[in-house]
Design a protein around this motif. Structure first.
Motif, PDB file in Angstrom:
ATOM      1  N   MET A   4       0.853  -1.186   0.000  1.00 52.74           N
ATOM      2  CA  MET A   4       0.000   0.000   0.000  1.00 52.74           C
ATOM      3  C   MET A   4       0.892   1.241   0.000  1.00 52.74           C
ATOM      4  O   MET A   4       1.636   1.486   0.942  1.00 52.74           O
ATOM      5  CB  MET A   4      -0.879  -0.050   1.252  1.00 52.74           C
ATOM      6  N   SER A   5       0.828   1.982  -1.071  1.00 50.70           N
ATOM      7  CA  SER A   5       1.624   3.212  -1.186  1.00 50.70           C
ATOM      8  C   SER A   5       0.798   4.377  -0.639  1.00 50.70           C
ATOM      9  O   SER A   5      -0.395   4.473  -0.890  1.00 50.70           O
ATOM     10  CB  SER A   5       1.974   3.444  -2.656  1.00 50.70           C
ATOM     11  N   LEU A   6       1.442   5.241   0.121  1.00 48.85           N
ATOM     12  CA  LEU A   6       0.727   6.339   0.757  1.00 48.85           C
ATOM     13  C   LEU A   6       0.658   7.567  -0.137  1.00 48.85           C
ATOM     14  O   LEU A   6       1.550   7.819  -0.937  1.00 48.85           O
ATOM     15  CB  LEU A   6       1.419   6.736   2.068  1.00 48.85           C
ATOM     16  N   SER A   7      -0.403   8.338   0.032  1.00 44.40           N
ATOM     17  CA  SER A   7      -0.507   9.648  -0.610  1.00 44.40           C
ATOM     18  C   SER A   7      -1.325  10.541   0.311  1.00 44.40           C
ATOM     19  O   SER A   7      -2.105  10.054   1.132  1.00 44.40           O
ATOM     20  CB  SER A   7      -1.154   9.543  -1.999  1.00 44.40           C
TER      21      SER A   7
ATOM     22  N   GLN B  75       6.411  -2.533   9.029  1.00 46.34           N
ATOM     23  CA  GLN B  75       5.522  -1.844   8.088  1.00 46.34           C
ATOM     24  C   GLN B  75       5.258  -0.416   8.544  1.00 46.34           C
ATOM     25  O   GLN B  75       5.288   0.524   7.751  1.00 46.34           O
ATOM     26  CB  GLN B  75       4.195  -2.606   7.953  1.00 46.34           C
TER      27      GLN B  75
ATOM     28  N   ALA C 285       8.197   1.777   7.888  1.00 43.54           N
ATOM     29  CA  ALA C 285       8.282   2.103   6.455  1.00 43.54           C
ATOM     30  C   ALA C 285       7.294   3.216   6.113  1.00 43.54           C
ATOM     31  O   ALA C 285       7.614   4.140   5.351  1.00 43.54           O
ATOM     32  CB  ALA C 285       8.008   0.858   5.610  1.00 43.54           C
ATOM     33  N   TRP C 286       6.091   3.141   6.682  1.00 45.56           N
ATOM     34  CA  TRP C 286       5.096   4.187   6.446  1.00 45.56           C
ATOM     35  C   TRP C 286       5.571   5.537   6.985  1.00 45.56           C
ATOM     36  O   TRP C 286       5.349   6.574   6.369  1.00 45.56           O
ATOM     37  CB  TRP C 286       3.760   3.811   7.084  1.00 45.56           C
TER      38      TRP C 286
ATOM     39  N   GLU D 115       8.642   6.599   7.216  1.00 46.93           N
ATOM     40  CA  GLU D 115       9.623   7.134   6.242  1.00 46.93           C
ATOM     41  C   GLU D 115       8.894   7.762   5.051  1.00 46.93           C
ATOM     42  O   GLU D 115       9.262   8.831   4.572  1.00 46.93           O
ATOM     43  CB  GLU D 115      10.557   6.010   5.755  1.00 46.93           C
ATOM     44  N   GLU D 116       7.869   7.064   4.591  1.00 47.43           N
ATOM     45  CA  GLU D 116       7.081   7.559   3.457  1.00 47.43           C
ATOM     46  C   GLU D 116       6.361   8.865   3.823  1.00 47.43           C
ATOM     47  O   GLU D 116       6.242   9.782   3.008  1.00 47.43           O
ATOM     48  CB  GLU D 116       6.070   6.484   3.043  1.00 47.43           C
TER      49      GLU D 116
ATOM     50  N   ASP E 283       8.793  11.684   3.620  1.00 47.20           N
ATOM     51  CA  ASP E 283       9.031  12.014   2.202  1.00 47.20           C
ATOM     52  C   ASP E 283       7.882  12.854   1.639  1.00 47.20           C
ATOM     53  O   ASP E 283       8.107  13.851   0.949  1.00 47.20           O
ATOM     54  CB  ASP E 283       9.194  10.740   1.361  1.00 47.20           C
ATOM     55  N   LEU E 284       6.649  12.446   1.931  1.00 44.91           N
ATOM     56  CA  LEU E 284       5.470  13.184   1.447  1.00 44.91           C
ATOM     57  C   LEU E 284       5.406  14.583   2.055  1.00 44.91           C
ATOM     58  O   LEU E 284       5.081  15.557   1.374  1.00 44.91           O
ATOM     59  CB  LEU E 284       4.191  12.420   1.788  1.00 44.91           C
TER      60      LEU E 284
ATOM     61  N   VAL F 141      -2.803  10.462   5.509  1.00 44.83           N
ATOM     62  CA  VAL F 141      -2.387   9.506   4.485  1.00 44.83           C
ATOM     63  C   VAL F 141      -3.240   8.237   4.593  1.00 44.83           C
ATOM     64  O   VAL F 141      -2.836   7.154   4.195  1.00 44.83           O
ATOM     65  CB  VAL F 141      -0.873   9.180   4.566  1.00 44.83           C
TER      66      VAL F 141
END
Length: 195
Positions: free
Chosen positions: A1-4, A26, A29-30, A32-33, A36-37, A51
């Motif tokens: 599942m990619s976050l936005s 997991q 990792a979220w 970190e994402e 980035d966002l 997100v």
């Protein structure tokens, strides 16, 4: 599942997040994402429900500078107390891009929370860092900064906010945006995984 980053009036933004009971690979990792966002969208904070995650967690860097990693903080299960004074300051939100308004917040707060390693965070904050923590904690309670505006202040940005409502309704009609039921189902699955 990619976050936005989701935009108002996505139903997830109005859900009250549940406390996190465990951190796993997991979730890291979220996080970190999420950082980035946050930098990609030139923000200083980002809450998990922005997100589409149901967890009581946010990331922040009051400098907004990705080069200043030492200023980054992951805040899990925040509890704010001992609010003192008031300050008015300009705020925006990554879930309402382009909308800005002056919001009255407490000048100083006491924060208790946990970091990603499970260490207790105890901090007395004032000024901008205090504002960021209050804004992001509001998100976890399903509150947006526009909810804190007076009728007159809200009227000044109402046309911008209305554009997001029209866009979301249009995407809802074409099946591109989730319904309340779909969001509730997703949150239920995600909550079982980590709460």
């Amino acid at each position: 599942m990619s976050l936005s980053v989701i935009h108002y009036p996505h139903p997830t933004l109005r859900h009250k997040s549940l406390p996190l009971k465990r951190v796993d690979k997991q979730l890291k990792a979220w996080v970190e994402e999420m950082f980035d966002l946050m930098y990609e969208h030139e923000g200083v904070g980002l809450a998990a429900n922005q997100v589409d995650l149901p967890y009581r967690l946010f990331v922040m860097n009051p400098t907004g500078d990705s080069q200043q990693r030492d200023q980054e903080q992951v805040v899990i299960n925040p509890v704010i107390s001992k609010a003192k004074g008031q300050q008015k300051g300009n705020e925006g939100c990554l879930s309402l891009p382009g909308v800005h308004a002056d919001v009255v917040r407490s000048n100083a707060i006491h924060l208790e929370a946990y970091d990603l390693s499970g260490n207790l965070i105890v901090a007395d904050l004032d000024g901008f860092a205090s504002r960021v923590v209050q804004h992001e904690t509001d998100h976890l309670d399903g509150i947006l900064f526009i909810d804190r505006l007076s009728d007159g202040e809200l009227a000044d940005v109402r046309h911008l906010v209305h554009e997001f409502e029209i866009d979301f309704q249009s995407r809802l009609n074409t099946g591109e945006a989730p319904t309340e039921e779909q969001v509730a189902e997703l949150w239920s699955e995600l909550e079982k995984a980590r709460t």
